[in-house]
Design a protein around this motif. Structure first.
Motif, PDB file in Angstrom:
ATOM      1  N   CYS A 142       0.854  -1.186   0.000  1.00  7.63           N
ATOM      2  CA  CYS A 142       0.000   0.000   0.000  1.00  7.63           C
ATOM      3  C   CYS A 142       0.892   1.239   0.000  1.00  7.63           C
ATOM      4  N   GLU A 143       0.621   2.146  -0.915  1.00  6.69           N
ATOM      5  CA  GLU A 143       1.418   3.371  -1.009  1.00  6.69           C
ATOM      6  C   GLU A 143       0.511   4.592  -0.926  1.00  6.69           C
ATOM      7  N   LYS A 144      -0.110   4.785   0.208  1.00  9.74           N
ATOM      8  CA  LYS A 144      -0.968   5.955   0.401  1.00  9.74           C
ATOM      9  C   LYS A 144      -0.138   7.075   1.031  1.00  9.74           C
ATOM     10  N   SER A 145      -0.362   7.359   2.297  1.00  9.15           N
ATOM     11  CA  SER A 145       0.417   8.409   2.944  1.00  9.15           C
ATOM     12  C   SER A 145       1.854   7.963   3.174  1.00  9.15           C
TER      13      SER A 145
END
Length: 282
Positions: free
Chosen positions: A168-171
């Motif tokens: 996951c590469e969100k924040s």
């Protein structure tokens, strides 16, 4: 109690009809979400109908289980210079089968997780498995764990369970390692794709053709309407409109399956051909 179960079954039936409407409206793009929701609801119904007691009803025993897992986590991820935060969460509705496997497999999973040199670690015991979510550091060495991940995955296949990972590469960048156990294998339900009858666990990994194309080159297994199996190294150009796409994000090598027909969780039918997909991966 019986009245409560009737209410639960009625709500389950209503939910299935709404999920079917969702499939019709959204088409193939909604299939992954619809299947995950249906699997979750089916698991919850199965837990509600189970006659056996839950571990949470035995507070002292549950505390022993928690202490053992927390001790394993603390040993694997000592907080200090590298690991800044370590947390754990235990779902109260998890059954003995999940707890038994969690106690047996948590240490092995932490070994793989440590290859990412994590700075934060969150452990979860859920209704159908265990999850380690972590934030990798610059010292992560994924290649070091591929052999161990392969061996562990093969062992889990024997009990019809799946070890996978997602990024996951969100924040901020995070990695999720998950072992999902086949909690519905012995129930009167299967993931039916056309005339094929699959283990219900695979409904959690349904995806879209666009998502598969974004992965790039990887191993792809195609099963046509005659149940013929073909191994490819990329997504084929041929029409896959009436097919079900399944993606298994293994650490050692991602694998996708394209199976002719639309898939959904249904009652097992004698007319359907039972296919043991786990045998394809060994």
């Amino acid at each position: 109690m019986e009245e409560t179960l009737r209410d639960i079954r009625r709500a389950y039936g209503d939910s299935l009809r709404q999920i079917e409407d969702l499939r019709k409206i959204g088409g193939a793009s909604m299939a992954p979400l619809a299947n995950q929701i249906q699997y979750y609801l089916t698991s919850m119904l199965d837990s509600a109908q189970s006659q056996g007691p839950l571990p949470v009803q035995y507070k002292n025993l549950t505390q022993v289980f928690k202490n053992q897992i927390n001790s394993t986590l603390a040993k694997a991820f000592p907080t200090g210079d590298s690991v800044k935060r370590l947390s754990s969460y235990f779902e109260q509705t998890a059954g003995f089968y999940i707890w038994e496997n969690a106690l047996a497999h948590t240490e092995r999973l932490t070994t793989i997780a440590n290859s990412f040199a994590p700075t934060q670690v969150d452990f979860r015991l859920e209704n159908d498995g265990i999850v380690i979510k972590l934030n990798p550091s610059d010292q992560a060495n994924i290649s070091a764990c591929r052999v161990e991940a392969y061996k562990f995955t093969q062992e889990l296949f024997k009990q019809k369970s799946i070890l996978s990972y997602t990024i996951c590469e969100k924040s901020e960048l995070s990695v999720e390692l998950r072992i999902r156990y086949s909690v519905l294998e012995d129930r009167d339900i299967s993931f039916n794709v056309d005339s094929l009858c699959l283990n219900p666990i695979f409904s959690n990994y349904v995806t879209t053709i666009d998502a598969l194309k974004n992965i790039g080159e990887h191993h792809v297994v195609m099963i046509d309407q005659n149940a013929n199996v073909k191994l490819l190294n990329s997504i084929p150009d041929q029409d896959t409109l009436n097919s079900t796409m399944i993606h298994l994000p293994f650490l050692f090598r991602p694998l996708s399956l394209i199976i002719f027909g639309e898939g959904s969780l249904q009652a097992k039918h004698a007319k359907n051909s039972r296919v043991e997909l786990f045998e394809l991966f060994r």
